[in-house]
Write an enzyme that holds these catalytic residues in place. Structure first.
Site, PDB file in Angstrom:
ATOM      1  N   SER A  12       0.851  -1.194   0.000  1.00 36.98           N
ATOM      2  CA  SER A  12       0.000   0.000   0.000  1.00 36.98           C
ATOM      3  C   SER A  12       0.878   1.232   0.000  1.00 36.98           C
ATOM      4  CB  SER A  12      -0.894   0.020   1.243  1.00 36.98           C
ATOM      5  OG  SER A  12      -1.380   1.341   1.433  1.00 36.98           O
ATOM      6  N   ASP A  39      -4.811   3.573  -1.779  1.00 38.96           N
ATOM      7  CA  ASP A  39      -5.893   3.847  -0.823  1.00 38.96           C
ATOM      8  C   ASP A  39      -6.468   5.241  -1.043  1.00 38.96           C
ATOM      9  OD1 ASP A  39      -6.027   1.486   0.904  1.00 38.96           O
ATOM     10  OD2 ASP A  39      -3.960   1.991   1.429  1.00 38.96           O
ATOM     11  N   MET A  41      -9.095   7.948   0.093  1.00 41.99           N
ATOM     12  CA  MET A  41      -9.899   8.291   1.284  1.00 41.99           C
ATOM     13  C   MET A  41     -10.473   9.698   1.138  1.00 41.99           C
ATOM     14  SD  MET A  41      -7.429   6.869   4.286  1.00 41.99           S
ATOM     15  CE  MET A  41      -6.614   5.269   4.142  1.00 41.99           C
ATOM     16  N   HIS A  70      -8.430   1.015  -3.841  1.00 44.72           N
ATOM     17  CA  HIS A  70      -9.336   0.774  -2.713  1.00 44.72           C
ATOM     18  C   HIS A  70     -10.020   2.083  -2.364  1.00 44.72           C
ATOM     19  CE1 HIS A  70      -9.521  -0.392   1.886  1.00 44.72           C
ATOM     20  NE2 HIS A  70     -10.717  -0.275   1.346  1.00 44.72           N
TER      21      HIS A  70
HETATM   22  O1  LIG Z   1      -6.862   0.581   3.503  1.00 41.76           O
HETATM   23  C1  LIG Z   1      -5.984   0.692   4.336  1.00 41.76           C
HETATM   24  C2  LIG Z   1      -6.188   1.480   5.587  1.00 41.76           C
HETATM   25  O2  LIG Z   1      -7.471   1.981   5.593  1.00 41.76           O
HETATM   26  C3  LIG Z   1      -4.723  -0.018   4.105  1.00 41.76           C
HETATM   27  O3  LIG Z   1      -4.505  -0.356   2.771  1.00 41.76           O
HETATM   28  C4  LIG Z   1      -3.490   0.396   4.841  1.00 41.76           C
HETATM   29  O4  LIG Z   1      -2.679   1.258   4.106  1.00 41.76           O
HETATM   30  C5  LIG Z   1      -2.674  -0.817   5.228  1.00 41.76           C
HETATM   31  O5  LIG Z   1      -1.597  -0.393   6.004  1.00 41.76           O
HETATM   32  P1  LIG Z   1      -0.866  -1.355   7.033  1.00 41.76           P
HETATM   33  O6  LIG Z   1      -1.890  -1.764   8.076  1.00 41.76           O
HETATM   34  O7  LIG Z   1      -0.362  -2.525   6.250  1.00 41.76           O
HETATM   35  O8  LIG Z   1       0.227  -0.501   7.583  1.00 41.76           O
HETATM   36 FE   LIG Z   2      -6.442  -0.359   1.578  1.00 41.84          FE
END
Ligand SMILES: O=C(CO)[C@@H](O)[C@H](O)COP(=O)(O)O
Ligand SMILES: [Fe+2]
Length: 226
Positions: A12, A39, A41, A70
């Site tokens: 990610s 990600d 948001m 995502h």
């Molecule tokens: O969607 C998400 C958080 O909302 C993830 O994709 C995080 O970015 C994962 O991060 P780690 O928990 O692996 O540090």
């Molecule tokens: Fe994610």
């Protein structure tokens, strides 16, 4: 993008250097990433803000593998075409993000992308039981979405239920949140095949020291395949 159940590591880029996404993406792919997880948001569905379609479009030329987007946004439907235009290969919407997830998944496929559906930790597997023929990927959140670096929440019972419900359909189970060499084998044993990892991949590395990303990816993969 063909379907297979081998383990795929999807770093990610939420944990990457935000001033340097192009080089960060190239570094993780050179170091063995199978997919790149992005990600999105909105500061509304989750209490954090990241990137929109223009940024995702700028990432696209750097991604040679699979761009896995995502969406942690609500509503989703008005933005589907923008993420298709940005070049997403997989576009995942949360089942909690709106009243018409069925329509959303159909629209994602109609726009030419693989359709993913994500479940928050508090949402049961049954919430996607009617969507199994409309989805290419089910993303099981193992943290409450919004931030990287949070502690893993055990969702193995949910993963097992989903794998059983999926049967022989070509549907990936992706795990997102707190995946590292300790938690990876638990979720793979339960039925997952795509492992998103932010902090566990980027920790200790940089574009100047990309071999650390490679070591981190190899450790997760080795633990997952053990
Ligand atoms: O969607 C998400 C958080 O909302 C993830 O994709 C995080 O970015 C994962 O991060 P780690 O928990 O692996 O540090
Ligand atoms: Fe994610």
């Amino acid at each position: 993008m063909s379907f297979d159940r081998s383990i795929k590591i999807a770093p990610s880029i939420l944990s990457a250097d935000f001033a340097n996404f192009g080089q960060e993406i190239q570094a993780i792919e050179a170091q063995g990433a199978d997919w790149v997880h992005v990600d999105v948001m909105d500061g509304h569905f989750v209490p954090n803000l990241t990137f929109g379609p223009a940024a995702v479009k700028a990432f696209r030329p750097h991604v040679k593998t699979v761009m896995d987007v995502h969406l942690m946004i609500a509503p989703v439907d008005p933005y589907i075409d923008a993420y298709a235009d940005a070049g997403a290969d997989v576009l995942t919407a949360h089942v909690e993000a709106g009243p018409h997830i069925h329509r959303t998944l159909q629209a994602i496929r109609a726009a030419g992308m693989k359709a993913g559906v994500a479940l928050n930790p508090g949402t049961p597997a049954e919430a996607v039981a009617h969507l199994l023929d409309l989805t290419d990927l089910i993303c099981v959140m193992t943290v409450n979405p919004g931030f990287g670096g949070q502690k893993f929440i055990d969702m193995t019972a949910k993963i097992r239920s989903l794998r059983e419900m999926i049967g022989d359909r070509p549907v990936h189970i992706e795990i997102d949140g707190g995946v590292d060499p300790t938690t990876a084998p638990l979720v793979v044993e339960a039925g997952a095949d795509v492992l998103v990892a932010g902090s566990a991949v980027f920790r200790g590395g940089s574009v100047e020291a990309p071999e650390v990303y490679g070591e981190n990816i190899r450790k997760i993969r080795a633990a997952a395949n053990a």
